[in-house]
Design an enzyme around this catalytic site. Structure first.
Site, PDB file in Angstrom:
ATOM      1  N   TRP A  89       0.843  -1.201   0.000  1.00  0.00           N
ATOM      2  CA  TRP A  89       0.000   0.000   0.000  1.00  0.00           C
ATOM      3  C   TRP A  89       0.872   1.242   0.000  1.00  0.00           C
ATOM      4  O   TRP A  89       1.553   1.513   0.990  1.00  0.00           O
ATOM      5  CB  TRP A  89      -0.913   0.028   1.230  1.00  0.00           C
ATOM      6  CG  TRP A  89      -1.854  -1.118   1.264  1.00  0.00           C
ATOM      7  CD1 TRP A  89      -3.105  -1.171   0.723  1.00  0.00           C
ATOM      8  CD2 TRP A  89      -1.628  -2.399   1.857  1.00  0.00           C
ATOM      9  NE1 TRP A  89      -3.656  -2.402   0.928  1.00  0.00           N
ATOM     10  CE2 TRP A  89      -2.777  -3.171   1.618  1.00  0.00           C
ATOM     11  CE3 TRP A  89      -0.559  -2.967   2.552  1.00  0.00           C
ATOM     12  CZ2 TRP A  89      -2.901  -4.481   2.060  1.00  0.00           C
ATOM     13  CZ3 TRP A  89      -0.674  -4.277   2.979  1.00  0.00           C
ATOM     14  CH2 TRP A  89      -1.831  -5.014   2.735  1.00  0.00           C
ATOM     15  N   HIS A 141      -7.106   1.588   1.907  1.00  0.00           N
ATOM     16  CA  HIS A 141      -8.079   0.555   1.554  1.00  0.00           C
ATOM     17  C   HIS A 141      -9.279   0.702   2.494  1.00  0.00           C
ATOM     18  O   HIS A 141      -9.216   1.456   3.459  1.00  0.00           O
ATOM     19  CB  HIS A 141      -7.476  -0.849   1.624  1.00  0.00           C
ATOM     20  CG  HIS A 141      -6.718  -1.148   2.891  1.00  0.00           C
ATOM     21  ND1 HIS A 141      -6.104  -2.339   3.139  1.00  0.00           N
ATOM     22  CD2 HIS A 141      -6.480  -0.401   3.994  1.00  0.00           C
ATOM     23  CE1 HIS A 141      -5.520  -2.320   4.312  1.00  0.00           C
ATOM     24  NE2 HIS A 141      -5.730  -1.162   4.853  1.00  0.00           N
ATOM     25  N   ARG A 167      -4.190   6.168  -2.765  1.00  0.00           N
ATOM     26  CA  ARG A 167      -2.875   5.545  -2.835  1.00  0.00           C
ATOM     27  C   ARG A 167      -1.920   6.403  -3.660  1.00  0.00           C
ATOM     28  O   ARG A 167      -2.310   6.935  -4.698  1.00  0.00           O
ATOM     29  CB  ARG A 167      -2.935   4.140  -3.433  1.00  0.00           C
ATOM     30  CG  ARG A 167      -3.365   3.144  -2.388  1.00  0.00           C
ATOM     31  CD  ARG A 167      -3.228   1.717  -2.863  1.00  0.00           C
ATOM     32  NE  ARG A 167      -4.196   0.909  -2.136  1.00  0.00           N
ATOM     33  CZ  ARG A 167      -4.500  -0.334  -2.452  1.00  0.00           C
ATOM     34  NH1 ARG A 167      -3.923  -0.906  -3.471  1.00  0.00           N
ATOM     35  NH2 ARG A 167      -5.400  -0.995  -1.740  1.00  0.00           N
ATOM     36  N   GLN A 211     -13.426   1.742  -3.194  1.00  0.00           N
ATOM     37  CA  GLN A 211     -13.352   0.309  -2.924  1.00  0.00           C
ATOM     38  C   GLN A 211     -14.600  -0.117  -2.194  1.00  0.00           C
ATOM     39  O   GLN A 211     -15.296   0.700  -1.605  1.00  0.00           O
ATOM     40  CB  GLN A 211     -12.176   0.029  -1.983  1.00  0.00           C
ATOM     41  CG  GLN A 211     -10.961  -0.533  -2.649  1.00  0.00           C
ATOM     42  CD  GLN A 211      -9.973  -1.110  -1.650  1.00  0.00           C
ATOM     43  OE1 GLN A 211     -10.157  -1.026  -0.443  1.00  0.00           O
ATOM     44  NE2 GLN A 211      -8.929  -1.693  -2.167  1.00  0.00           N
ATOM     45  N   VAL A 233      -5.682 -11.735   6.069  1.00  0.00           N
ATOM     46  CA  VAL A 233      -6.450 -12.958   5.817  1.00  0.00           C
ATOM     47  C   VAL A 233      -5.515 -14.161   5.747  1.00  0.00           C
ATOM     48  O   VAL A 233      -4.356 -14.043   5.420  1.00  0.00           O
ATOM     49  CB  VAL A 233      -7.277 -12.873   4.510  1.00  0.00           C
ATOM     50  CG1 VAL A 233      -8.462 -11.954   4.655  1.00  0.00           C
ATOM     51  CG2 VAL A 233      -6.398 -12.462   3.332  1.00  0.00           C
ATOM     52  N   ALA A 260     -13.437 -12.044   4.416  1.00  0.00           N
ATOM     53  CA  ALA A 260     -13.498 -10.648   4.010  1.00  0.00           C
ATOM     54  C   ALA A 260     -13.082 -10.598   2.555  1.00  0.00           C
ATOM     55  O   ALA A 260     -12.295 -11.424   2.109  1.00  0.00           O
ATOM     56  CB  ALA A 260     -12.551  -9.806   4.851  1.00  0.00           C
TER      57      ALA A 260
END
Lengths: 253, 764
Positions: A67, A84, A110, A124, A167, A221
């Protein structure tokens, strides 16, 4: 469930036009709320904690390079423009107990070079589902439902392995190429698929950071760029048009 | 990571079974099971001189950068996916002299440099690399320098371990790994000078810096064609220290990338052995002398044990994998694994440790299985059963399920508050901050039949006693059960390279992706009974949108980055827009002007637009709505915070936030790219007989106007003396070029002539 594409009755009272991103956000909200998801929101100026730390992205870790972040002055305050929509997950879980089903559309930033498909300001959507027995199979089902409702039944999705620190297991979501329908063309570099977002099972460290016991609860997610979907759905060749303030875009919708 | 297919093939039997499938197939398999493929490039064979190759650019993300930023790692991955036999490099021991090299290595802080191996090699011959070596590097786009430097680079690309070689004759005294002093400087290999500070780790000798640890070598002890004696370095450096140094100095390279992603210190030993072998094969002379290594490795980490049960795998993936299927997958990985009955395993591992000495704060990774404190003992013993417990007793208390004393059975934990030392009343790591009012400072493992095993300062070592007679456990504060004990577990010993395999879900991912995500069946989740909650902000924003479009306003989005504002960005993308907007108005006014210039093209008499978006103030952000009009007479813009905006638009304070409006839209709307060339606006007015319809006039105009007519709008109509006058704006524009006045004049003449040719029609 009704497909939003079929809701086409022209209203006599409609005079103005909506921005195509707003149309897609409305579609997304509708599709997900019919699947039982709440909508959640969070701030655009975030703390380092919500944008990174609580999402299992430690300081001085190369994962941070995924990022490119805008920092707010003075930098010692460690505030940033969220890179994000994932911080919304954390904020929501801090105040809500499972079962959880949310989607969070929102603007992100970003520090990236802009081109026809990238902009420093973009949108997003994040989806999060947590309960006692939510699986990768459920993730596959929900993403499949969503994309086929938004872009048409012929749209197929697949997961393939990837990595995001928040995740585990982690995945990338691909959808069948909108240009060739999966046969392979220049748009999808002959793959038949295009990458549309990231997904996975929420990392136990993220659950722990909000006080949810990962031995008891689990879930998925996923997140993807709304701009890209809007470009695909409406054939908009350059995403920089979105922020042009130009009715030559808006009035086509 | 750029990978050569020929190089990969070296890790498989050259026989038929070991032949890799086509590169296309390989790329597909990797894509679906391991990594994204950025590109595949085919290098043609160059006659006898050069064999053809395929160069595969594989996107290796940080979780696999520990083991897969090298050919060996990727080959191992492919061996797993294809079920092929992985043939590791043969690294025979090189003959070493018994003489003392005199090389001394000292590490100032082993946290920053967990391992440093140095080896002196004398009387070598530095020359061009052999063809196999230079070709390998060049195929991957690396420059061949000389045999010694190339060997170190080759090992990095093959094994993932960065190495370095110093000219031993230019090194004064021993090697010391230390932090730089303030204002210390070093001349780098590329001739540039780097300013150092106390956060930067250096490899130094008596004279000063030789290299920036893990980042870049220095000029002073560079290996050149004249070099006869070398010191080979294979070391391990702290990842975040290397990352910070690399960022600070703006130096990113193959070495810093591998170190900042963390590699195992074990790898350094393997790489040194391999490098020595290659030096001896490719750079030796008759009098080459290879000395023993100086290996400073104060703390060696235990292998990680990670476990998962069949039901945990299926519960996460949503699969119905059988035990057999999981076993097949594990066998493909080449990992050491076993299936254990956790209770039995806890019992047997605990009992074998009786008598091991007590050490407060003993580390599970480094001190076990030689020294323990009470909770590291429990954590270590459970790790053997594939269950990862938190490290501290208070966290183990919160982690475990409360049971009654009567329920106590083998493998359960018994906790006490010993009343001395530091008693924890809140959890530290596991669900941090959970209250433990009873306080916990000690834990033991119940082994059944009234036996408890634990270690403490008093017992001095791991000790087994009768629970009923134990003074220590006379007043337990609670009993805990670890749920995972009741099912069989697959327990793997993570290979040292695989620093990503630490907890249960890491194994779930491995099994899931080797099995294939595409093989996981899609399954609808169970319905949740509650109906979704309406988000008030979202509802409000959608209602404002709805109100404004009903009033004829169209929506625009503008950028948040701005020339002025209250909040400034540290690293703006455009130096003239370092702020975040504090209002929507400023950009809305510009949008009004832009769209007013295009009003004829848009067939608008006036421009009405709005924006809803976030604005930023010093201490807060809020969502505003702004709308504005521009026409011949005026420009008017209003802006409100969203609640005030809703009030203004609906004349009602309450507002309905119970429902979210949905917007009707055109079916199959598709965007048509608009021209970036200027348009030409012309008016035409024509008298026609009284009953003439607008469409009749337009049909003629459109027919004659040709392809450049992009917009037409009736702006005036009136009747006089049995005649009706129609006046239109006609807008002409090309997608490809700027139209000229004269060509449009011609078009207008054609239209005029056509209209005038009708009976009783007259262009005014």
């Amino acid at each position: 469930m009704k497909n939003p594409e079929n809701d086409t009755e022209e209203s006599n009272t409609q005079k103005g036009h909506l921005h195509p991103l707003s149309l897609i956000i409305a579609d997304i909200g509708k599709i997900f709320s019919e699947m039982g998801f709440d909508i959640a929101k969070g701030p655009e100026i975030e703390t380092e904690y919500y944008n990174f730390d609580a999402l299992n992205v430690p300081k001085d870790h190369p994962a941070r390079d995924m990022w490119d972040t805008f920092w707010i002055k003075p930098q010692k305050d460690r505030k940033l423009l969220r890179a994000h929509t994932s911080p919304v997950q954390v904020r929501y879980m801090e105040t809500h107990k499972p079962p959880i089903r949310i989607v969070a559309p929102g603007k992100c930033y970003r520090h990236e070079a802009t081109d026809a498909t990238h902009d420093a300001e973009f949108y997003q959507i994040e989806a999060l589902m947590i309960d006692k027995d939510i699986t990768m199979g459920n993730l596959i089902w929900i993403t499949g439902e969503f994309f086929s409702k938004l872009l048409g039944k012929e749209t197929k999705t697949r997961l393939r392995p990837s990595y995001f620190p928040f995740v585990e297991p982690g995945a990338e979501i691909d959808m069948t190429c909108f240009k060739c329908g999966g046969k392979g063309c220049t748009t999808c570099k002959q793959a038949g698929w295009i990458e549309i977002g990231g997904a996975g099972m929420v990392h136990p460290n993220v659950l722990l950071s909000v006080g949810i016991n990962p031995n008891e609860y689990q879930g998925f997610a996923f997140g993807f760029g709304i701009g890209r979907l809007t470009q695909i759905k409406y054939g908009i060749n350059d995403n920089r048009l979105f922020h042009s303030g130009d009715l030559r875009l808006t009035n086509q919708f | 990571m750029i990978i050569s297919r020929n190089w990969l093939q070296e890790y498989f039997d050259s026989s038929k079974d070991g032949k890799l499938p086509s590169t296309k197939e390989l790329a597909e398999i990797l894509t679906m099971h391991s990594f994204e493929i950025e590109s595949v490039e085919t290098l043609p064979a160059g006659g006898q001189e050069k064999s053809g190759d395929d160069i595969i650019d594989i996107k290796v993300l940080p979780n696999r950068a520990h083991d897969c930023l090298c050919h060996r790692g990727i080959a191992r991955e492919i061996a797993t996916l294809l079920g092929k036999n992985f043939v590791d490099r043969e690294i025979s021991e090189t003959k070493e002299t018994e003489d003392d090299s005199g090389l001394k290595v000292e590490i100032q802080d082993s946290k920053l440099c967990p391992r440093y191996i140095g080896r002196r090699v004398e009387n070598i011959s530095v020359k061009d690399s052999p063809k196999w070596l230079s070709e390998k590097l060049e195929t991957l786009g690396e420059r061949s320098i000389n045999n010694v430097v190339d060997i170190t680079n080759f090992i990095m690309l093959d094994f993932g371990q960065p190495m370095h070689a110093f000219d031993a004759d230019k090194v004064a005294g021993g090697i010391r790994v230390r932090l730089a002093a303030k204002d210390e400087k070093i001349e780098l290999l590329d001739g540039k000078e780097a300013m150092l500070d106390e956060s930067i780790l250096l490899i130094t000798d008596e004279k000063g810096p030789l290299a920036i640890a893990g980042v870049k070598g220095g000029k002073r002890a560079e290996v050149t064609a004249e070099t006869k004696n070398i010191i080979l370095e294979s070391a391990n450096f702290n990842p975040s220290m290397v990352r910070k140094t690399s960022q600070k100095l703006g130096i990113k390279n193959n070495s810093s990338k591998r170190y900042e992603n963390e590699i195992s210190p074990e790898l350094a030993g393997l790489a040194m052995r391999y490098a020595t072998k290659l030096i001896s094969e490719n750079a030796s002379t008759d009098s080459t002398k290879i000395y023993k290594t100086e290996d400073i490795y104060p703390r060696r980490r235990n292998s990680y044990k990670v476990g998962v049960s069949l039901s945990e795998i299926n519960r996460h993936l949503g699969t119905k994998l059988t035990e057999k299927e999981v076993e097949n997958i594990l066998n493909k990985t080449g990992w050491k694994w076993e299936k254990v009955n956790p209770i039995e395993k806890v019992k047997t591992s605990a009992e074998t440790l009786i008598g091991k000495p007590y050490l407060l704060g003993a580390s599970v990774s480094y001190d076990a299985p030689e020294k323990f404190d009470c909770s590291s003992f429990a954590a270590y013993v459970f790790a053997q059963a594939g269950i990862s417990l938190p490290r501290m007793s208070v966290d183990q208390y919160v982690y475990s399920e409360r049971i009654k004393k009567e329920e106590l059975s083998s493998g359960d934990l018994v906790f006490i508050n010993g009343g001395n030392g530091k008693i924890h009343y809140k959890s530290i790591e596991w669900l941090a901050g959970s209250d433990v009012p009873e306080g916990v400072d000690h834990v033991g493992i119940f082994l059944g039949e009234d036996k408890i095993i634990h270690t403490s300062k008093t017992t001095g070592a791991v000790f087994i006693e009768k629970l009923s007679e134990s003074k220590y456990f006379a007043k337990p504060v609670g009993f805990g059960r670890i749920k995972a004990l009741k099912e069989e577990r697959f327990v793997i010993t993570a290979p040292f390279e695989r620093l990503d395999l630490k907890i249960k879900v890491d194994l779930v991912e491995e099994i899931g992706r080797i099995y294939g995500y595409e093989n996981i069946a899609s399954a609808s989740p169970k319905e949740i009974s509650t109906s979704p909650e309406i988000n008030e902000d979202f509802a409000l924003i959608q209602q404002i949108r709805s109100s404004l479009i009903n009033l004829g306003y169209s929506e625009v989005y503008n950028y948040a980055f701005s020339e002025k504002g209250e909040v400034e960005v540290e690293n703006p993308i455009a130096s003239d827009k370092p702020f975040l907007r504090s209002n929507l108005k400023d950009s809305l006014v510009k949008s009004l002007e832009l769209n007013w210039r295009n009003a004829p093209l848009l067939a608008l008499e006036e421009v009405k637009i709005f924006e809803i978006g976030t604005v930023f103030y010093k201490d807060k952000e809020q969502i505003n709505a702004a709308w504005g009009i521009k026409n011949k007479k005026e420009v008017k813009v209003e802006e409100y915070e969203m609640f005030a905006a809703q009030e203004k638009l609906t004349n009602s304070k309450a507002g309905n936030r119970e429902s979210i409006p949905y917007f009707p839209r055109k079916a199959d709307a598709k965007f048509e790219p608009f021209s970036s060339y200027p348009f030409i606006l012309r008016d035409i007015a024509v008298w026609t007989p009284k009953n003439t319809k607008e469409a009749e006039v337009l049909d003629i105009i459109v027919e004659k106007a040709g392809k450049f007519l992009v917009q037409k709008r009736l702006f005036d109509k009136f009747e006089k003396n049995e005649k009706v006058s129609y006046a239109f704006n006609l807008v002409f524009q090309s997608q490809e070029r700027t139209l000229t006045d004269s060509e449009i004049n011609e078009v207008m003449e054609k239209i005029t002539a056509a209209l005038n040719s009708k009976n009783d029609w007259q262009v005014r």
